[in-house]
Motif scaffolding. Structure first.
Motif, PDB file in Angstrom:
ATOM      1  N   GLY A  29      24.302 -28.938  21.764  1.00 46.54           N
ATOM      2  CA  GLY A  29      24.067 -30.205  21.077  1.00 46.54           C
ATOM      3  C   GLY A  29      24.449 -30.158  19.610  1.00 46.54           C
ATOM      4  O   GLY A  29      23.968 -30.959  18.811  1.00 46.54           O
ATOM      5  N   ARG A  30      25.336 -29.224  19.263  1.00 48.33           N
ATOM      6  CA  ARG A  30      25.699 -29.031  17.856  1.00 48.33           C
ATOM      7  C   ARG A  30      27.148 -29.408  17.584  1.00 48.33           C
ATOM      8  O   ARG A  30      28.012 -29.258  18.436  1.00 48.33           O
ATOM      9  N   ILE A  31      27.395 -29.861  16.364  1.00 46.78           N
ATOM     10  CA  ILE A  31      28.749 -30.129  15.907  1.00 46.78           C
ATOM     11  C   ILE A  31      29.336 -28.819  15.364  1.00 46.78           C
ATOM     12  O   ILE A  31      28.689 -28.147  14.560  1.00 46.78           O
ATOM     13  N   ALA A  32      30.528 -28.458  15.830  1.00 54.49           N
ATOM     14  CA  ALA A  32      31.169 -27.217  15.369  1.00 54.49           C
ATOM     15  C   ALA A  32      31.863 -27.450  14.039  1.00 54.49           C
ATOM     16  O   ALA A  32      33.085 -27.388  13.930  1.00 54.49           O
ATOM     17  N   SER A  98      30.382 -33.153   2.878  1.00 51.51           N
ATOM     18  CA  SER A  98      29.694 -32.900   4.162  1.00 51.51           C
ATOM     19  C   SER A  98      30.608 -32.490   5.312  1.00 51.51           C
ATOM     20  O   SER A  98      30.354 -32.854   6.459  1.00 51.51           O
ATOM     21  N   GLY A  99      31.668 -31.735   5.029  1.00 47.43           N
ATOM     22  CA  GLY A  99      32.464 -31.262   6.163  1.00 47.43           C
ATOM     23  C   GLY A  99      33.880 -30.874   5.793  1.00 47.43           C
ATOM     24  O   GLY A  99      34.341 -31.160   4.686  1.00 47.43           O
ATOM     25  N   CYS A 100      34.544 -30.223   6.731  1.00 49.21           N
ATOM     26  CA  CYS A 100      35.913 -29.767   6.478  1.00 49.21           C
ATOM     27  C   CYS A 100      36.828 -30.193   7.612  1.00 49.21           C
ATOM     28  O   CYS A 100      36.562 -31.177   8.297  1.00 49.21           O
ATOM     29  N   THR A 101      37.884 -29.434   7.833  1.00 45.19           N
ATOM     30  CA  THR A 101      38.866 -29.763   8.865  1.00 45.19           C
ATOM     31  C   THR A 101      38.233 -29.790  10.261  1.00 45.19           C
ATOM     32  O   THR A 101      38.632 -30.582  11.105  1.00 45.19           O
ATOM     33  N   SER A 102      37.252 -28.913  10.481  1.00 48.61           N
ATOM     34  CA  SER A 102      36.614 -28.861  11.803  1.00 48.61           C
ATOM     35  C   SER A 102      35.566 -29.969  11.977  1.00 48.61           C
ATOM     36  O   SER A 102      35.613 -30.727  12.938  1.00 48.61           O
ATOM     37  N   GLY A 103      34.635 -30.064  11.045  1.00 47.46           N
ATOM     38  CA  GLY A 103      33.551 -31.037  11.176  1.00 47.46           C
ATOM     39  C   GLY A 103      34.052 -32.480  11.120  1.00 47.46           C
ATOM     40  O   GLY A 103      33.722 -33.301  11.973  1.00 47.46           O
ATOM     41  N   HIS A 104      34.851 -32.799  10.094  1.00 49.13           N
ATOM     42  CA  HIS A 104      35.383 -34.166   9.970  1.00 49.13           C
ATOM     43  C   HIS A 104      36.635 -34.352  10.816  1.00 49.13           C
ATOM     44  O   HIS A 104      36.775 -35.357  11.514  1.00 49.13           O
ATOM     45  N   GLY A 105      37.558 -33.386  10.729  1.00 47.99           N
ATOM     46  CA  GLY A 105      38.831 -33.526  11.431  1.00 47.99           C
ATOM     47  C   GLY A 105      38.655 -33.464  12.928  1.00 47.99           C
ATOM     48  O   GLY A 105      38.769 -34.475  13.627  1.00 47.99           O
ATOM     49  N   VAL A 106      38.345 -32.286  13.449  1.00 49.19           N
ATOM     50  CA  VAL A 106      38.302 -32.086  14.902  1.00 49.19           C
ATOM     51  C   VAL A 106      37.120 -32.816  15.553  1.00 49.19           C
ATOM     52  O   VAL A 106      37.294 -33.560  16.516  1.00 49.19           O
ATOM     53  N   CYS A 107      35.908 -32.615  15.024  1.00 52.23           N
ATOM     54  CA  CYS A 107      34.721 -33.198  15.671  1.00 52.23           C
ATOM     55  C   CYS A 107      34.512 -34.664  15.298  1.00 52.23           C
ATOM     56  O   CYS A 107      34.253 -35.497  16.166  1.00 52.23           O
ATOM     57  N   GLY A 108      34.639 -34.985  14.008  1.00 49.44           N
ATOM     58  CA  GLY A 108      34.388 -36.352  13.551  1.00 49.44           C
ATOM     59  C   GLY A 108      35.354 -37.347  14.174  1.00 49.44           C
ATOM     60  O   GLY A 108      34.958 -38.430  14.609  1.00 49.44           O
TER      61      GLY A 108
END
Lengths: 140, 138
Positions: A29-32, A98-108
């Motif tokens: 249930g977590r955002i990578a 609040s985020g980088c390429t993974s949190g905003h890019g891939v997951c967001g």
């Protein structure tokens, strides 16, 4: 490898990254989001799974390069001032934003978040602009 | 169990970063060099990853709860505000200066080079400085 197949490794790698993010959400249930996981692994008490994830991030390339015999990338150079300034900006910016390429890019983007889309377009734009200034305005 | 799942996910993520070329700063800077000799191959990394999460998240979010946790931990802030945009802008500048974003920087520690270590330490220091600044303004 011929030129026309240059996209195979990037595409495979991208799908694996996406798969890791989907598994994180489905199972835990977590955002990578890596900048977030790194920071909270330092400041929060529930840090064991976060440290395990970070350990995996380092283990992954070891396995990839060993078993697939992929060449180790060349160093980006040892301009220490540049490395430190870049690292400080990446750390400060990813916390403030609040985020980088993974949190905003891939997951967001996968979550169809307008907030993450704005962040992704912004850091892509300033990244492209920075390379343009460094490579084409400051260096001949 | 949580730790094991996180380890496996982190490892998959790390393999993905390594084989896609994201741990190669030259390749990343070539990708960001849109107005020079642009290297478009990393478009496939972002493309492959986002298509996977786009489809996968859609399926996962139909579940009532995650398989091994009591609830989904999702970001609640939906505002497109100044900290978001200023933070993203600063991050992009740092990314464009050396070619590392947080994931590849951590993964590159596997190459046992001092430059990756110094970058990661500077990155954590930057995160800490942001915390100090945000505490001051409150």
């Amino acid at each position: 490898m011929s030129l026309s197949f240059d996209f195979v490794w990037p595409l495979t790698g991208g799908v694996l990254i996406g798969l890791a993010a989907v598994l994180m959400l489905w199972l835990l249930g977590r955002i990578a989001g890596i900048s977030g996981i790194l920071w909270t692994s330092i400041v929060e008490t529930d840090r064991h799974w976060r440290l395990a994830f970070i350990g995996g991030l380092i283990l992954g390339p070891v396995l990839a390069h060993f078993f697939l015999k992929l060449p180790i990338p060349e160093s980006g150079g040892q301009n220490w001032l540049l490395i430190i300034v870049a690292g400080l900006l990446v750390g400060f910016g990813t916390r403030l934003g609040s985020g980088c390429t993974s949190g905003h890019g891939v997951c967001g983007l996968g979550r169809r978040s307008p907030r993450s889309l704005s962040a992704t377009l912004t850091f892509m734009a300033t990244g492209i602009l920075t390379v343009f200034i460094v490579r084409h305005l400051l260096t001949n | 169990m949580t730790q094991l799942i996180a380890l496996i996910c982190g490892t998959l993520f790390g393999i993905g970063l390594a084989i896609s070329g994201m741990t190669d700063t030259h390749k990343v800077l070539g990708f960001l060099d849109l107005f020079g000799t642009w290297d478009p191959t990393l478009v496939f990394v972002m493309g492959g990853a986002v298509v996977t999460t786009f489809v996968g998240f859609h399926i996962v979010q139909k579940q009532a709860r995650p398989a091994f946790a009591s609830s989904f931990s999702l970001p609640v802030n939906k505002n497109i505000d100044r900290p978001l945009l200023i933070g993203a802008a600063l991050f992009g500048i740092g990314w464009g200066l050396y070619g590392y974003c947080p994931g590849p920087a951590i993964s590159s520690l596997a190459y046992l080079r001092p430059e990756s270590l110094v970058f990661v330490l500077a990155m954590v220091t930057g995160m800490w400085l942001e915390k100090l600044c945000s505490e001051r303004t409150i």
